[in-house]
Design an enzyme around this catalytic site. Structure first.
Site, PDB file in Angstrom:
ATOM      1  N   HIS A   1      -1.310 105.344 113.446  1.00  0.00           N
ATOM      2  CA  HIS A   1      -1.945 106.666 113.435  1.00  0.00           C
ATOM      3  C   HIS A   1      -3.108 106.719 114.402  1.00  0.00           C
ATOM      4  O   HIS A   1      -3.683 105.681 114.762  1.00  0.00           O
ATOM      5  CB  HIS A   1      -2.424 107.040 112.022  1.00  0.00           C
ATOM      6  CG  HIS A   1      -3.475 106.098 111.498  1.00  0.00           C
ATOM      7  ND1 HIS A   1      -3.148 104.914 110.865  1.00  0.00           N
ATOM      8  CD2 HIS A   1      -4.825 106.155 111.518  1.00  0.00           C
ATOM      9  CE1 HIS A   1      -4.261 104.286 110.526  1.00  0.00           C
ATOM     10  NE2 HIS A   1      -5.303 105.006 110.913  1.00  0.00           N
TER      11      HIS A   1
ATOM     12  N   ARG B   1      -0.997 100.351 106.805  1.00  0.00           N
ATOM     13  CA  ARG B   1      -1.136 101.719 107.297  1.00  0.00           C
ATOM     14  C   ARG B   1      -0.089 101.976 108.376  1.00  0.00           C
ATOM     15  O   ARG B   1       0.050 101.182 109.302  1.00  0.00           O
ATOM     16  CB  ARG B   1      -2.521 101.951 107.930  1.00  0.00           C
ATOM     17  CG  ARG B   1      -3.746 101.969 107.024  1.00  0.00           C
ATOM     18  CD  ARG B   1      -3.817 103.017 105.935  1.00  0.00           C
ATOM     19  NE  ARG B   1      -3.161 104.290 106.128  1.00  0.00           N
ATOM     20  CZ  ARG B   1      -3.645 105.327 106.818  1.00  0.00           C
ATOM     21  NH1 ARG B   1      -4.807 105.269 107.389  1.00  0.00           N
ATOM     22  NH2 ARG B   1      -2.969 106.443 106.918  1.00  0.00           N
TER      23      ARG B   1
END
Lengths: 215, 240
Positions: B158, B155
């Site tokens: 974030h 990922r």
């Protein structure tokens, strides 16, 4: 454009627009999944208490979330929003005026995480009916939002109460659905409240999938 | 006769991801197969829970101090405005954020990959927008982390954002990314969003918000659905 080495042969690749990302066009921010770790940021100690303990006529709603393989969504989060027992909202945009909640202390909003059985529990009171356009009346109902890993945008459905059959027959939302779909939004009575199973997915249009709404 | 307030404008087809985005494997069993039913926004949808300062404790907007010490990592200020799609600020609305630590690990029972937990970072923040819709958090830049979606899947860094706005219809949960992240090219969650709207989730480096000898600044404006100018039509209501 992207070099995919054998080691990464299973990875999807997407073209990335290079740049400084300062040029995004103004517009609504996209929704994203809550992911698997929402439990660290979103739970509130009083989240399930749309009506606090001790509220007269407090009821318990149990919403069970089930996926397309009929497996409980154990990491789901649900949120509820509803009118108070008098059918009013403590909100400036209720055209009848913001009302002090009935009963006192009622919050209208509930948030709860599912357990291993996919069931989330909210304590509330039964809402009153709501006036709608052209003299229509919405039957007592609770708005239910479903969030989870793998759900990219909140799913919105409703919980109605089984005893209100006359009101259901003229509810503008229920009557906008095919007759076969309406029972899916009507909860079951339990000892201390009501329960509803939300089936997120079924490829058969006449299957178990819960109707979800777009606003 | 009841006058419903103006409706919130449709989101539009090119903003949100399709519910079933095959590359993001978990969507396969968690996406409805039947079309969503469009309904008008009535009283329960134009109202919504409104939470403000009552949900925020002092210090909740600073994630860098926890358990009596300072978090490891690159200290950053994340700020911006919450607006509606008409450009109007959304004041006094609660924002909730959560994120991984600088090493990419969440303080969560389900996150067990071998990156260290930071005893001084919990990764949870709350704040309320001011009258101008502005908010500010101080945190550390979250690290990237691996996940099992595909081979060597990571990922991008974030921060999760959750917003109520002023109505049930405005509710938004999103993720804020960082500019020029090298991991975008393989991330199906970011790329599930149509290309035209994807960059709206990416913060911009903000030198003006960068605090000398203290923290880098990033700006992330969040846009919720705005309202039409005209009220919901009421067919039988012509005489007043």
């Amino acid at each position: 454009m992207t070099d995919t080495s054998p080691k990464n042969s299973g990875a999807p690749t997407y073209e990335v627009t290079p740049g400084d990302f300062t040029t995004a066009e103004f517009g609504v921010t996209p929704s994203q999944t809550v992911g698997p770790y929402w439990h660290i940021g979103l739970p509130w100690a009083d989240g399930p208490d749309a009506a606090p303990e001790g509220t007269p006529d407090r009821i318990t709603l149990r919403v069970t979330v089930i996926d397309g393989a009929r497996t409980p969504v154990a990491d789901a989060m649900i949120e509820t929003w509803q009118a108070d027992a008098a059918g009013r909202f403590a909100h400036a945009d209720d055209p009848r005026g913001a009302a002090e909640p009935t009963p006192a202390g009622f919050r209208g909003f509930g948030r709860a995480g599912a357990d291993e059985s996919g069931t989330a529990v909210v304590h509330t009171v039964k809402p009153g009916p709501l006036p709608a356009e052209n003299g229509a009346v919405e039957a007592p109902h609770v708005n239910v939002g479903v969030f989870a890993r793998g759900i990219l945008e909140r799913l919105y459905t409703r919980l109605y109460f089984p005893e209100d059959t006359d009101a259901h027959a003229v509810d503008p939302v229920l009557t906008s659905l095919p007759e076969s779909q309406r029972p899916k939004l009507i909860a079951n009575k339990t000892d201390d409240g009501y329960s509803l199973t939300v089936y997120v997915q079924d490829s058969d249009p006449e299957g178990v999938e819960t109707p979800f709404f777009e606003l | 006769m009841l006058h419903l307030p103006p409706q919130y404008r449709p989101i539009g087809a090119d903003v949100n991801a399709p519910p079933d985005f095959a590359d993001y494997k978990t969507t396969a069993l968690r996406s409805p197969r039947q079309p969503l039913k469009l309904i008008p926004q009535r009283l329960g949808e134009v109202t919504g829970p409104v939470f403000g300062e009552d949900r925020v404790q002092p210090g909740d907007a600073d994630l860098t101090i926890a358990n009596g010490g300072e978090a490891q990592g690159q200290r950053i200020v994340v700020h911006g405005r919450v607006l509606d799609s008409g450009g109007k600020p959304v004041p006094n609305t609660l924002l909730e954020v959560w994120q991984a630590n600088a090493g990419g690990r969440y303080r969560h029972i389900g996150d067990n990959w071998p990156a260290p937990l930071d005893p001084h970072f919990d990764g949870i923040g709350r704040c309320v927008t001011d009258a101008d819709g502005h908010y500010t958090f101080t945190t550390v830049k979250p690290g990237a982390y691996p996940w099992r979606n595909h081979d060597n899947a990571w990922r991008p860094s974030h921060i999760h954002f959750s917003l109520f706005g002023q109505a049930f219809t405005q509710r938004l949960v999103t993720q804020m990314y960082f500019p020029d992240d090298p991991l975008f090219f393989q991330d199906p969650i970011y790329n599930a969003v149509p290309a035209a709207a994807r960059h709206r989730m990416v913060s911009v480096f903000d030198y003006d918000a960068t605090v000398a000898d203290w923290a880098l600044g990033f700006r992330f404006d969040i846009v919720l659905r705005g309202r039409d100018a005209t009220p919901f039509e009421d067919d039988e209501d012509h005489d007043d």
